[in-house]
Design an enzyme around this catalytic site. Structure first.
Site, PDB file in Angstrom:
ATOM      1  N   ASP A  30       0.905  -1.081   0.164  1.00 39.58           N
ATOM      2  CA  ASP A  30       0.180  -0.084  -0.144  1.00 39.58           C
ATOM      3  C   ASP A  30       0.853   1.160  -0.046  1.00 39.58           C
ATOM      4  O   ASP A  30       2.067   1.105   0.563  1.00 39.58           O
ATOM      5  CB  ASP A  30      -0.832  -0.279   1.215  1.00 39.58           C
ATOM      6  CG  ASP A  30      -2.259   0.615   1.100  1.00 39.58           C
ATOM      7  OD1 ASP A  30      -3.264   0.311   0.929  1.00 39.58           O
ATOM      8  OD2 ASP A  30      -2.143   2.061   1.077  1.00 39.58           O
ATOM      9  N   PHE A 150     -16.974 -10.823  -4.993  1.00 44.38           N
ATOM     10  CA  PHE A 150     -18.427 -11.079  -4.673  1.00 44.38           C
ATOM     11  C   PHE A 150     -18.497 -10.989  -3.063  1.00 44.38           C
ATOM     12  O   PHE A 150     -19.078 -11.741  -2.650  1.00 44.38           O
ATOM     13  CB  PHE A 150     -19.015 -12.079  -5.241  1.00 44.38           C
ATOM     14  CG  PHE A 150     -18.838 -12.138  -6.792  1.00 44.38           C
ATOM     15  CD1 PHE A 150     -19.540 -11.369  -7.511  1.00 44.38           C
ATOM     16  CD2 PHE A 150     -18.058 -13.013  -7.468  1.00 44.38           C
ATOM     17  CE1 PHE A 150     -19.467 -11.162  -8.989  1.00 44.38           C
ATOM     18  CE2 PHE A 150     -17.972 -13.074  -8.802  1.00 44.38           C
ATOM     19  CZ  PHE A 150     -18.560 -12.177  -9.686  1.00 44.38           C
ATOM     20  N   GLU A 153     -19.712  -7.186   2.794  1.00 42.55           N
ATOM     21  CA  GLU A 153     -19.259  -6.675   4.082  1.00 42.55           C
ATOM     22  C   GLU A 153     -19.928  -7.266   5.259  1.00 42.55           C
ATOM     23  O   GLU A 153     -21.168  -7.633   5.209  1.00 42.55           O
ATOM     24  CB  GLU A 153     -19.238  -5.058   4.259  1.00 42.55           C
ATOM     25  CG  GLU A 153     -18.202  -4.373   3.469  1.00 42.55           C
ATOM     26  CD  GLU A 153     -18.590  -2.836   3.814  1.00 42.55           C
ATOM     27  OE1 GLU A 153     -18.809  -2.453   4.726  1.00 42.55           O
ATOM     28  OE2 GLU A 153     -18.348  -2.212   2.714  1.00 42.55           O
ATOM     29  N   ASN A 206     -24.127  -7.088  -9.283  1.00 44.49           N
ATOM     30  CA  ASN A 206     -24.545  -6.120  -8.310  1.00 44.49           C
ATOM     31  C   ASN A 206     -25.946  -5.392  -8.767  1.00 44.49           C
ATOM     32  O   ASN A 206     -26.825  -5.072  -7.973  1.00 44.49           O
ATOM     33  CB  ASN A 206     -23.427  -4.976  -7.947  1.00 44.49           C
ATOM     34  CG  ASN A 206     -22.319  -5.651  -6.840  1.00 44.49           C
ATOM     35  OD1 ASN A 206     -22.584  -6.703  -6.361  1.00 44.49           O
ATOM     36  ND2 ASN A 206     -21.512  -4.777  -6.424  1.00 44.49           N
ATOM     37  N   GLY A 251     -37.661  -2.762   2.622  1.00 46.50           N
ATOM     38  CA  GLY A 251     -37.001  -1.723   3.656  1.00 46.50           C
ATOM     39  C   GLY A 251     -36.850  -0.476   3.328  1.00 46.50           C
ATOM     40  O   GLY A 251     -37.413   0.180   2.460  1.00 46.50           O
ATOM     41  N   CYS A 258     -20.820  -0.160  -2.604  1.00 40.99           N
ATOM     42  CA  CYS A 258     -20.851  -0.996  -3.981  1.00 40.99           C
ATOM     43  C   CYS A 258     -22.105  -0.643  -4.774  1.00 40.99           C
ATOM     44  O   CYS A 258     -22.061  -0.203  -5.884  1.00 40.99           O
ATOM     45  CB  CYS A 258     -20.776  -2.476  -3.748  1.00 40.99           C
ATOM     46  SG  CYS A 258     -19.632  -2.658  -2.427  1.00 40.99           S
ATOM     47  N   LYS A 318     -25.828  -1.622   6.914  1.00 39.62           N
ATOM     48  CA  LYS A 318     -26.393  -2.826   7.293  1.00 39.62           C
ATOM     49  C   LYS A 318     -25.753  -3.399   8.381  1.00 39.62           C
ATOM     50  O   LYS A 318     -24.822  -2.822   8.974  1.00 39.62           O
ATOM     51  CB  LYS A 318     -26.023  -3.836   5.931  1.00 39.62           C
ATOM     52  CG  LYS A 318     -24.829  -4.198   5.516  1.00 39.62           C
ATOM     53  CD  LYS A 318     -24.731  -5.413   4.449  1.00 39.62           C
ATOM     54  CE  LYS A 318     -23.233  -5.812   4.738  1.00 39.62           C
ATOM     55  NZ  LYS A 318     -22.972  -6.964   3.843  1.00 39.62           N
TER      56      LYS A 318
HETATM   57  C1  UGA Z   1     -22.489  -6.173  -2.366  1.00 39.68           C
HETATM   58  C2  UGA Z   1     -22.770  -7.502  -3.008  1.00 39.68           C
HETATM   59  O1  UGA Z   1     -23.571  -8.170  -2.394  1.00 39.68           O
HETATM   60  C3  UGA Z   1     -21.344  -8.249  -2.849  1.00 39.68           C
HETATM   61  O2  UGA Z   1     -21.267  -9.493  -3.821  1.00 39.68           O
HETATM   62  C4  UGA Z   1     -20.389  -7.532  -3.846  1.00 39.68           C
HETATM   63  O3  UGA Z   1     -19.226  -8.050  -3.813  1.00 39.68           O
HETATM   64  C5  UGA Z   1     -20.000  -6.167  -2.817  1.00 39.68           C
HETATM   65  O4  UGA Z   1     -21.395  -5.421  -2.951  1.00 39.68           O
HETATM   66  C6  UGA Z   1     -19.094  -5.316  -3.697  1.00 39.68           C
HETATM   67  O5  UGA Z   1     -19.459  -4.789  -4.805  1.00 39.68           O
HETATM   68  O6  UGA Z   1     -18.105  -5.058  -3.279  1.00 39.68           O
HETATM   69  P1  UGA Z   1     -22.370  -5.181   0.291  1.00 39.68           P
HETATM   70  O7  UGA Z   1     -22.591  -4.056  -0.612  1.00 39.68           O
HETATM   71  O8  UGA Z   1     -21.373  -5.527   1.351  1.00 39.68           O
HETATM   72  O9  UGA Z   1     -22.197  -6.166  -1.061  1.00 39.68           O
HETATM   73  O10 UGA Z   1     -23.750  -5.728   0.772  1.00 39.68           O
HETATM   74  P2  UGA Z   1     -25.091  -6.414   0.730  1.00 39.68           P
HETATM   75  O11 UGA Z   1     -25.133  -7.551   1.761  1.00 39.68           O
HETATM   76  O12 UGA Z   1     -25.270  -7.084  -0.653  1.00 39.68           O
HETATM   77  O13 UGA Z   1     -26.157  -5.222   0.977  1.00 39.68           O
HETATM   78  C7  UGA Z   1     -26.361  -4.099   0.211  1.00 39.68           C
HETATM   79  C8  UGA Z   1     -27.425  -3.224   0.823  1.00 39.68           C
HETATM   80  O14 UGA Z   1     -28.683  -4.145   0.176  1.00 39.68           O
HETATM   81  C9  UGA Z   1     -27.302  -3.020   2.184  1.00 39.68           C
HETATM   82  O15 UGA Z   1     -27.703  -1.923   2.361  1.00 39.68           O
HETATM   83  C10 UGA Z   1     -28.744  -3.838   2.702  1.00 39.68           C
HETATM   84  O16 UGA Z   1     -29.213  -3.266   3.767  1.00 39.68           O
HETATM   85  C11 UGA Z   1     -29.428  -3.896   1.465  1.00 39.68           C
HETATM   86  N1  UGA Z   1     -30.459  -5.166   1.395  1.00 39.68           N
HETATM   87  C12 UGA Z   1     -30.031  -6.432   1.137  1.00 39.68           C
HETATM   88  C13 UGA Z   1     -31.742  -4.758   1.500  1.00 39.68           C
HETATM   89  O17 UGA Z   1     -32.188  -3.842   1.536  1.00 39.68           O
HETATM   90  N2  UGA Z   1     -32.658  -5.989   1.231  1.00 39.68           N
HETATM   91  C14 UGA Z   1     -32.310  -7.196   1.137  1.00 39.68           C
HETATM   92  O18 UGA Z   1     -33.046  -8.141   0.811  1.00 39.68           O
HETATM   93  C15 UGA Z   1     -30.687  -7.344   0.905  1.00 39.68           C
END
Ligand code: UGA
Length: 428
Positions: A30, A150, A153, A206, A251, A258, A318
């Site tokens: 880094d 993929f 967090e 995504n 929600g 992302c 989240k």
């Molecule tokens: C997301 C993808 O899920 C990963 O596969 C990807 O690698 C990552 O982006 C990235 O591009 O680096 P992440 O942003 O950590 O991961 O979080 P998610 O668990 O996917 O949730 C994203 C958002 O969607 C959160 O705010 C969560 O609260 C919301 N969410 C998720 C909902 O509102 N409803 C759902 O049913 C699921």
């Protein structure tokens, strides 16, 4: 295998530590000297469940440096995991990728596989290749590949070591075999394709997940209008194998670093290549409106918001993370502040980060009951497990008015009614 990870941020650290766990020797690089010095002391700059444990467990296989030269000399595979932050027009800033490629080219003396893992638009692989070719003077053979991540967090370690699939974008059998060998200990189907396809799969994944969320949130809004229950709609939809049960939780919408950024990038580069991907614009608009609907619900319950005390439980975008980038909580707090509400907040991990934005303008607590005390209404913005086990009767006694507006549909309607709450969810 000897692997270099250039960019020791969230993706880089998880990737490197997991690759160490499956037996590889890792050198993290880094340009932030402070970060590298802390890592050398064993301090992990991010909160990710399981990361610190694996980091410590594999420390004998991990080295650190601020020098790309050292990384190139000490590896066969070089992962580029630097940040690609969004610019004003929705396009990602790829200057860090270019800088790293420029540097790698300068120090190449033997064949290497350079793998882009940062989320990048189609054609980045080509540019990385051209850049390395230029700075290496065309004298040394090398290859570029793509291996999109993929990782969610909060469950990134599990996602890395037990993924649904591994995507590798390659232009030769040699590169494909090397990456297959690297990932061999991980049991998952490998999709080997060309680089552009691999790059695109990431944005498509995504964007599809974000679309699913905006779709279910739109259904939730119709449910509210007609008196149907989104929980049962989601359950029934999800049991259809063609739809699947995931990402159907209605929600306040998605946040994080992302989805919002990737929707913008996908829209931007589709446009650049002559396709107007309107759906992605609408997905984002729906998501934004979902936040505004929370404010409307507060006003519907409290009438005048000015001088009312509003308690907020959950600030991170989240659960299981302290990340507040693009978190709905930030927009919602700003709106409530504009309306001159008194705001009290609690989050198990994100208080500190939110304090950096709002300072003393809102009240921070270390306990949900203190937030509930004298509140006219409680809003739930993140579905932390801790909130599921709240003593709701105690909570009710402490509040000025027993109103809960739940942006994550955490509780059973009937149970909350029985306790005496006025309970408003999303789509119910
Ligand atoms: C997301 C993808 O899920 C990963 O596969 C990807 O690698 C990552 O982006 C990235 O591009 O680096 P992440 O942003 O950590 O991961 O979080 P998610 O668990 O996917 O949730 C994203 C958002 O969607 C959160 O705010 C969560 O609260 C919301 N969410 C998720 C909902 O509102 N409803 C759902 O049913 C699921």
């Amino acid at each position: 295998m000897k692997v270099a990870i250039i960019g020791s941020g969230y993706v880089g650290l998880v990737t490197g530590v997991c690759l160490a766990e499956i037996g590889n020797k890792i050198i993290f690089v880094d340009n932030d000297e402070k970060k590298i010095n802390s890592l050398k002391k064993g301090e992990i700059p991010i909160y990710e469940p399981g990361l610190e444990r694996l980091f410590k467990k594999n420390k004998n296989r991990i080295k650190f440096s601020t020098s790309i030269k050292e990384a190139v000399e000490n590896s066969k595979i070089i992962f580029i995991t630097v940040a690609t932050p969004p610019k004003e027009d929705g396009s990602p800033d790829l200057s860090s990728i270019e800088n790293v490629a420029t540097e790698i080219g300068k120090y190449l003396t033997s064949w290497k596989l350079i793998v882009e893992k940062s989320t990048v638009p189609v054609e980045t692989g080509e540019w990385v290749s051209k850049t390395i070719e230029r700075t290496s003077g065309g004298k040394v053979n090398f290859e570029v590949a793509s291996n999109p991540e993929f990782l969610r967090e909060g469950s990134a370690i599990k996602d890395f070591l037990h993924p649904d699939r591994i995507v590798i974008g390659v232009e030769s059998k040699k590169a494909e075999l090397l990456l297959r060998q690297l990932f061999k200990p991980i049991k998952a189907p490998v999709i080997a394709t060309n680089i552009k396809t691999a790059e695109l799969i990431k944005h498509a994944s995504n964007s599809f997940l974000a679309t699913k969320i905006s779709f279910i949130n739109s259904i939730a809004n119709v449910c509210e209008a007609v008196g149907a229950d989104i929980k049962d709609v989601s359950l029934a939809l999800g049991l259809d194998k063609r739809i699947g049960p995931y990402f159907l939780n209605a929600g306040i919408g998605f946040g994080g670093s992302c989805f919002p950024k990737d929707l913008d990038t996908f829209y931007w580069f589709s446009n650049k290549f002559g396709y107007n991907f309107e759906l992605l614009k609408i997905v984002k608009e729906i998501n934004q409106k979902q936040r505004e609907r929370m404010i409307e619900k507060v006003e519907k319950e409290l009438w005048i918001v000015e001088n009312k005390t509003i308690g907020i439980l959950g600030l991170s975008f989240k659960p299981n993370t302290d990340d507040i980038r693009n978190a709905p909580s930030i927009d919602i707090i700003k709106k409530l502040k504009e309306k001159k509400a008194k705001i009290k907040v609690y989050d198990p991990k994100a208080n500190r980060n939110v304090k950096m934005i709002f300072g003393d303008e809102i009240e921070f607590y270390e306990d949900p009951y203190q937030v509930a005390k004298n509140s006219d209404c409680l809003i739930i913005l993140t579905e932390w497990d801790e909130f599921k086990n709240l003593d709701l009767r105690k909570l009710k006694k402490m509040m000025s008015q027993p109103i809960i507006i739940d942006g994550r549909n955490m509780f059973e309607l009937e149970k909350l009614k029985r306790i005496g709450f006025r309970y408003i969810g999303v789509g119910r």
